[in-house]
Design a protein around this motif. Structure first.
Motif, PDB file in Angstrom:
ATOM      1  N   VAL A  51       0.490  -1.454   0.184  1.00 31.32           N
ATOM      2  CA  VAL A  51      -0.305  -0.316   0.135  1.00 31.32           C
ATOM      3  C   VAL A  51       1.495   1.413   0.035  1.00 31.32           C
ATOM      4  O   VAL A  51       0.093   1.935  -0.894  1.00 31.32           O
ATOM      5  CB  VAL A  51      -0.734   0.030   0.966  1.00 31.32           C
ATOM      6  CG1 VAL A  51      -1.770  -1.059   0.725  1.00 31.32           C
ATOM      7  CG2 VAL A  51      -0.540   0.065   2.627  1.00 31.32           C
ATOM      8  N   SER A  52       1.745   1.067   0.937  1.00 33.49           N
ATOM      9  CA  SER A  52       2.805   2.178   0.601  1.00 33.49           C
ATOM     10  C   SER A  52       3.099   2.443  -0.537  1.00 33.49           C
ATOM     11  O   SER A  52       3.048   3.698  -1.509  1.00 33.49           O
ATOM     12  CB  SER A  52       3.774   2.682   1.413  1.00 33.49           C
ATOM     13  OG  SER A  52       4.930   3.357   1.310  1.00 33.49           O
ATOM     14  N   VAL A  53       3.907   1.167  -1.517  1.00 32.60           N
ATOM     15  CA  VAL A  53       4.767   1.695  -2.597  1.00 32.60           C
ATOM     16  C   VAL A  53       3.114   1.792  -3.802  1.00 32.60           C
ATOM     17  O   VAL A  53       4.342   2.711  -4.405  1.00 32.60           O
ATOM     18  CB  VAL A  53       5.719   0.382  -2.715  1.00 32.60           C
ATOM     19  CG1 VAL A  53       5.663   0.011  -4.629  1.00 32.60           C
ATOM     20  CG2 VAL A  53       6.957   0.578  -2.419  1.00 32.60           C
ATOM     21  N   LEU A  54       2.704   1.876  -3.498  1.00 30.29           N
ATOM     22  CA  LEU A  54       1.710   1.528  -4.947  1.00 30.29           C
ATOM     23  C   LEU A  54      -0.054   2.848  -4.039  1.00 30.29           C
ATOM     24  O   LEU A  54      -0.314   3.345  -5.530  1.00 30.29           O
ATOM     25  CB  LEU A  54       1.088   0.467  -5.014  1.00 30.29           C
ATOM     26  CG  LEU A  54       1.220  -1.062  -5.285  1.00 30.29           C
ATOM     27  CD1 LEU A  54       0.192  -2.298  -5.624  1.00 30.29           C
ATOM     28  CD2 LEU A  54       1.764  -0.281  -6.996  1.00 30.29           C
ATOM     29  N   GLY A  55       0.614   3.716  -3.014  1.00 28.96           N
ATOM     30  CA  GLY A  55      -0.328   4.548  -2.873  1.00 28.96           C
ATOM     31  C   GLY A  55      -1.967   4.188  -3.025  1.00 28.96           C
ATOM     32  O   GLY A  55      -3.051   4.836  -3.391  1.00 28.96           O
ATOM     33  N   CYS A  56      -1.861   3.147  -2.306  1.00 28.38           N
ATOM     34  CA  CYS A  56      -3.553   3.272  -1.995  1.00 28.38           C
ATOM     35  C   CYS A  56      -3.489   2.559  -0.211  1.00 28.38           C
ATOM     36  O   CYS A  56      -3.439   2.869   0.363  1.00 28.38           O
ATOM     37  CB  CYS A  56      -4.239   1.749  -2.945  1.00 28.38           C
ATOM     38  SG  CYS A  56      -2.752  -0.377  -2.676  1.00 28.38           S
ATOM     39  N   SER A  57      -5.185   2.385  -0.136  1.00 28.84           N
ATOM     40  CA  SER A  57      -5.362   2.018   0.974  1.00 28.84           C
ATOM     41  C   SER A  57      -5.812   0.435   1.376  1.00 28.84           C
ATOM     42  O   SER A  57      -5.689  -0.396   0.494  1.00 28.84           O
ATOM     43  CB  SER A  57      -6.619   2.277   1.586  1.00 28.84           C
ATOM     44  OG  SER A  57      -7.287   1.403   0.967  1.00 28.84           O
ATOM     45  N   LEU A  58      -5.705   0.205   2.884  1.00 23.50           N
ATOM     46  CA  LEU A  58      -5.338  -1.463   2.986  1.00 23.50           C
ATOM     47  C   LEU A  58      -6.771  -1.760   2.635  1.00 23.50           C
ATOM     48  O   LEU A  58      -6.863  -2.937   1.771  1.00 23.50           O
ATOM     49  CB  LEU A  58      -5.421  -2.104   4.638  1.00 23.50           C
ATOM     50  CG  LEU A  58      -3.911  -1.429   4.569  1.00 23.50           C
ATOM     51  CD1 LEU A  58      -3.996  -1.932   6.605  1.00 23.50           C
ATOM     52  CD2 LEU A  58      -3.124  -2.868   3.733  1.00 23.50           C
ATOM     53  N   ASP A  59      -7.779  -0.815   2.450  1.00 29.42           N
ATOM     54  CA  ASP A  59      -9.386  -1.521   2.385  1.00 29.42           C
ATOM     55  C   ASP A  59      -9.162  -1.975   0.166  1.00 29.42           C
ATOM     56  O   ASP A  59      -9.675  -2.573  -0.304  1.00 29.42           O
ATOM     57  CB  ASP A  59     -10.199  -0.157   2.338  1.00 29.42           C
ATOM     58  CG  ASP A  59     -11.598  -0.319   1.669  1.00 29.42           C
ATOM     59  OD1 ASP A  59     -12.408  -1.319   2.153  1.00 29.42           O
ATOM     60  OD2 ASP A  59     -12.267  -0.010   1.100  1.00 29.42           O
ATOM     61  N   GLU A  60      -8.687  -0.724  -0.479  1.00 29.26           N
ATOM     62  CA  GLU A  60      -8.274  -1.499  -1.484  1.00 29.26           C
ATOM     63  C   GLU A  60      -7.287  -2.192  -2.008  1.00 29.26           C
ATOM     64  O   GLU A  60      -8.122  -2.958  -2.901  1.00 29.26           O
ATOM     65  CB  GLU A  60      -7.424  -0.159  -2.145  1.00 29.26           C
ATOM     66  CG  GLU A  60      -8.170   1.564  -2.664  1.00 29.26           C
ATOM     67  CD  GLU A  60      -7.777   2.997  -3.252  1.00 29.26           C
ATOM     68  OE1 GLU A  60      -7.639   2.786  -4.419  1.00 29.26           O
ATOM     69  OE2 GLU A  60      -6.437   3.327  -2.299  1.00 29.26           O
ATOM     70  N   LEU A  61      -6.710  -2.730  -1.044  1.00 30.17           N
ATOM     71  CA  LEU A  61      -6.309  -3.432  -1.794  1.00 30.17           C
ATOM     72  C   LEU A  61      -6.859  -5.042  -1.077  1.00 30.17           C
ATOM     73  O   LEU A  61      -6.606  -5.733  -2.113  1.00 30.17           O
ATOM     74  CB  LEU A  61      -5.151  -4.283  -0.473  1.00 30.17           C
ATOM     75  CG  LEU A  61      -3.786  -5.304  -0.247  1.00 30.17           C
ATOM     76  CD1 LEU A  61      -3.413  -5.341  -2.044  1.00 30.17           C
ATOM     77  CD2 LEU A  61      -2.794  -4.533  -0.408  1.00 30.17           C
TER      78      LEU A  61
END
Length: 71
Positions: A51-61
């Motif tokens: 999530v840090s590298v892709l700039g997303c949230s855990l929810d998105e993941l």
């Protein structure tokens, strides 16, 4: 859809190759391929790195709405 599918979709939405994401995460391309196929589990520590590298949230993941960086 599993988390591996979401990793792949998020990666592709950011125009990253497997090898680029794997390097950023400090894992092999083979391990990332296994995660994306769902044959290897994604640990919480690695999920936080994703999530840090892709700039997303855990929810998105985990399967929530996937947003592009422009949104």
């Amino acid at each position: 859809m599993n988390i591996g599918d979401n990793v792949k979709r998020l990666r592709e939405a950011r125009n990253m190759k497997q090898v680029e994401l794997a390097r950023a995460l400090g894992i092999t391309q083979s391990m990332l391929a296994q995660i994306e196929r769902g044959t290897k589990a994604l640990t919480m520590n690695l999920a936080l790195c994703v999530v840090s590298v892709l700039g997303c949230s855990l929810d998105e993941l985990a399967g929530g709405q996937i947003k592009t960086r422009e949104e």
